[in-house]
Design a protein around this motif. Structure first.
Motif, mmCIF file in Angstrom:
data_model
loop_
_atom_site.group_PDB
_atom_site.id
_atom_site.type_symbol
_atom_site.label_atom_id
_atom_site.label_comp_id
_atom_site.label_asym_id
_atom_site.label_seq_id
_atom_site.Cartn_x
_atom_site.Cartn_y
_atom_site.Cartn_z
ATOM 1 N N ALA A 11 -16.360 20.133 10.572
ATOM 2 C CA ALA A 11 -16.895 21.087 11.546
ATOM 3 C C ALA A 11 -16.480 22.506 11.182
ATOM 4 O O ALA A 11 -15.373 22.739 10.716
ATOM 5 N N GLY A 12 -17.374 23.445 11.418
ATOM 6 C CA GLY A 12 -17.094 24.844 11.114
ATOM 7 C C GLY A 12 -16.737 25.655 12.339
ATOM 8 O O GLY A 12 -16.171 26.727 12.236
ATOM 9 N N PHE A 13 -17.097 25.148 13.528
ATOM 10 C CA PHE A 13 -16.765 25.852 14.765
ATOM 11 C C PHE A 13 -16.864 24.891 15.942
ATOM 12 O O PHE A 13 -17.316 23.761 15.804
ATOM 13 N N GLY A 14 -16.417 25.348 17.095
ATOM 14 C CA GLY A 14 -16.464 24.513 18.287
ATOM 15 C C GLY A 14 -16.661 25.351 19.533
ATOM 16 O O GLY A 14 -16.500 26.569 19.493
ATOM 17 N N ALA A 60 -26.304 23.857 22.482
ATOM 18 C CA ALA A 60 -27.009 24.799 21.607
ATOM 19 C C ALA A 60 -27.416 24.168 20.279
ATOM 20 O O ALA A 60 -28.412 24.547 19.683
ATOM 21 N N ARG A 61 -26.628 23.203 19.814
ATOM 22 C CA ARG A 61 -26.940 22.508 18.565
ATOM 23 C C ARG A 61 -26.311 21.128 18.580
ATOM 24 O O ARG A 61 -25.482 20.833 19.432
ATOM 25 N N HIS A 62 -26.680 20.305 17.631
ATOM 26 C CA HIS A 62 -26.089 18.974 17.528
ATOM 27 C C HIS A 62 -24.615 19.076 17.162
ATOM 28 O O HIS A 62 -24.219 19.942 16.390
ATOM 29 N N SER A 108 -23.478 14.657 32.603
ATOM 30 C CA SER A 108 -22.480 14.755 33.676
ATOM 31 C C SER A 108 -22.347 13.418 34.391
ATOM 32 O O SER A 108 -21.245 13.029 34.786
ATOM 33 N N THR A 109 -23.459 12.690 34.537
ATOM 34 C CA THR A 109 -23.416 11.370 35.152
ATOM 35 C C THR A 109 -22.753 10.401 34.188
ATOM 36 O O THR A 109 -23.243 10.182 33.072
ATOM 37 N N GLY A 110 -21.625 9.861 34.566
ATOM 38 C CA GLY A 110 -20.902 8.919 33.737
ATOM 39 C C GLY A 110 -19.755 9.522 32.947
ATOM 40 O O GLY A 110 -18.954 8.809 32.368
ATOM 41 N N THR A 111 -19.683 10.846 32.893
ATOM 42 C CA THR A 111 -18.591 11.496 32.166
ATOM 43 C C THR A 111 -17.436 11.795 33.121
ATOM 44 O O THR A 111 -17.621 12.476 34.124
ATOM 45 N N THR A 112 -16.260 11.246 32.805
ATOM 46 C CA THR A 112 -15.060 11.486 33.608
ATOM 47 C C THR A 112 -13.999 12.227 32.792
ATOM 48 O O THR A 112 -13.038 12.740 33.374
ATOM 49 N N ALA A 113 -14.140 12.265 31.485
ATOM 50 C CA ALA A 113 -13.202 12.988 30.628
ATOM 51 C C ALA A 113 -13.349 14.482 30.907
ATOM 52 O O ALA A 113 -14.394 14.951 31.350
ATOM 53 N N THR A 114 -12.289 15.226 30.647
ATOM 54 C CA THR A 114 -12.291 16.660 30.914
ATOM 55 C C THR A 114 -11.951 17.449 29.651
ATOM 56 O O THR A 114 -11.513 16.883 28.654
ATOM 57 N N SER A 115 -12.157 18.747 29.728
ATOM 58 C CA SER A 115 -11.833 19.672 28.635
ATOM 59 C C SER A 115 -12.411 19.184 27.310
ATOM 60 O O SER A 115 -11.730 19.087 26.295
ATOM 61 N N ILE A 116 -13.711 18.907 27.304
ATOM 62 C CA ILE A 116 -14.399 18.429 26.116
ATOM 63 C C ILE A 116 -14.792 19.621 25.249
ATOM 64 O O ILE A 116 -15.309 20.620 25.751
ATOM 65 N N VAL A 117 -14.546 19.507 23.968
ATOM 66 C CA VAL A 117 -14.917 20.547 23.004
ATOM 67 C C VAL A 117 -15.887 19.944 22.002
ATOM 68 O O VAL A 117 -15.618 18.889 21.420
ATOM 69 N N ALA A 118 -17.035 20.598 21.825
ATOM 70 C CA ALA A 118 -17.999 20.187 20.814
ATOM 71 C C ALA A 118 -17.593 20.781 19.474
ATOM 72 O O ALA A 118 -17.200 21.953 19.400
ATOM 73 N N LEU A 119 -17.671 19.997 18.429
ATOM 74 C CA LEU A 119 -17.377 20.450 17.070
ATOM 75 C C LEU A 119 -18.656 20.331 16.255
ATOM 76 O O LEU A 119 -19.299 19.276 16.249
ATOM 77 N N ALA A 120 -19.019 21.410 15.588
ATOM 78 C CA ALA A 120 -20.262 21.383 14.797
ATOM 79 C C ALA A 120 -20.052 22.054 13.453
ATOM 80 O O ALA A 120 -19.077 22.718 13.225
#
Length: 87
Positions: A11-14, A26-28, A75-87
Protein backbone atom coordinates in the motif's frame (compact mmCIF):
# COMPACT_ATOMS: atom_id res chain seq x y z
CA UNK A 1 6.21 -2.79 -19.68
CA UNK A 2 5.01 -1.75 -16.18
CA UNK A 3 1.41 -0.59 -15.96
CA UNK A 4 2.00 1.90 -13.15
CA UNK A 5 -0.26 -0.11 -10.88
CA UNK A 6 1.36 -3.22 -9.51
CA UNK A 7 -1.02 -5.72 -7.90
CA UNK A 8 1.70 -7.06 -5.62
CA UNK A 9 3.13 -3.73 -4.47
CA UNK A 10 2.50 -2.69 -0.85
CA UNK A 11 0.00 0.00 0.00
CA UNK A 12 1.15 3.52 -0.78
CA UNK A 13 -1.31 5.42 1.41
CA UNK A 14 -4.26 5.03 3.74
CA UNK A 15 -7.31 6.85 5.05
CA UNK A 16 -9.90 6.51 7.79
CA UNK A 17 -13.00 4.56 6.81
CA UNK A 18 -16.52 5.60 7.72
CA UNK A 19 -18.65 2.51 7.10
CA UNK A 20 -21.69 3.15 4.90
CA UNK A 21 -24.25 0.96 3.20
CA UNK A 22 -24.31 3.21 0.14
CA UNK A 23 -21.25 5.50 -0.09
CA UNK A 24 -18.30 3.84 -1.81
CA UNK A 25 -14.68 4.48 -0.85
CA UNK A 26 -12.71 6.76 -3.17
CA UNK A 27 -10.83 3.76 -4.57
CA UNK A 28 -10.40 0.03 -4.09
CA UNK A 29 -8.44 -1.03 -1.04
CA UNK A 30 -5.51 -3.42 -0.91
CA UNK A 31 -6.21 -4.12 2.75
CA UNK A 32 -8.04 -2.90 5.84
CA UNK A 33 -6.30 -2.19 9.15
CA UNK A 34 -8.62 -2.94 12.07
CA UNK A 35 -8.16 -0.50 14.95
CA UNK A 36 -10.76 -1.91 17.34
CA UNK A 37 -11.82 -5.57 17.46
CA UNK A 38 -15.07 -6.75 15.91
CA UNK A 39 -16.61 -7.68 12.57
CA UNK A 40 -16.29 -5.92 9.23
CA UNK A 41 -18.91 -6.27 6.50
CA UNK A 42 -17.66 -5.54 2.99
CA UNK A 43 -18.93 -5.86 -0.55
CA UNK A 44 -16.78 -8.00 -2.81
CA UNK A 45 -16.94 -9.37 -6.35
CA UNK A 46 -18.13 -12.98 -6.63
CA UNK A 47 -16.68 -14.52 -9.81
CA UNK A 48 -19.08 -17.49 -9.56
CA UNK A 49 -22.09 -15.23 -10.07
CA UNK A 50 -20.33 -12.31 -11.76
CA UNK A 51 -22.02 -10.03 -9.21
CA UNK A 52 -21.19 -8.15 -6.03
CA UNK A 53 -21.77 -9.99 -2.77
CA UNK A 54 -21.79 -8.84 0.85
CA UNK A 55 -19.36 -10.71 3.10
CA UNK A 56 -18.90 -10.32 6.86
CA UNK A 57 -15.41 -10.95 8.22
CA UNK A 58 -15.87 -12.00 11.84
CA UNK A 59 -13.72 -12.18 14.95
CA UNK A 60 -11.15 -9.61 13.82
CA UNK A 61 -8.68 -8.37 16.40
CA UNK A 62 -7.28 -4.89 17.00
CA UNK A 63 -4.21 -4.29 14.86
CA UNK A 64 -5.10 -6.98 12.36
CA UNK A 65 -4.51 -6.26 8.67
CA UNK A 66 -7.04 -7.92 6.37
CA UNK A 67 -5.89 -8.20 2.73
CA UNK A 68 -9.18 -7.44 0.99
CA UNK A 69 -10.06 -5.47 -2.15
CA UNK A 70 -13.29 -3.56 -1.71
CA UNK A 71 -14.87 -0.20 -2.42
CA UNK A 72 -17.63 -0.56 0.17
CA UNK A 73 -17.28 -1.14 3.91
CA UNK A 74 -20.86 -1.62 5.08
CA UNK A 75 -22.20 -0.05 8.25
CA UNK A 76 -24.72 -2.88 8.63
CA UNK A 77 -22.80 -5.75 10.18
CA UNK A 78 -19.63 -3.81 10.96
CA UNK A 79 -18.80 -3.64 14.68
CA UNK A 80 -15.03 -3.07 14.42
CA UNK A 81 -13.85 0.49 14.96
CA UNK A 82 -11.05 2.78 13.78
CA UNK A 83 -10.79 1.07 10.39
CA UNK A 84 -8.10 2.34 8.03
CA UNK A 85 -8.18 1.60 4.30
CA UNK A 86 -4.80 0.85 2.72
CA UNK A 87 -4.38 1.32 -1.02
Amino acid sequence: MPSGFEETAPAGFGWAVTPSDSVELARHTRALLIGGAGNVAVQMFDPATNKLANVTLTGLTAGQVIPVRTKLVLSTGTTATSIVALA
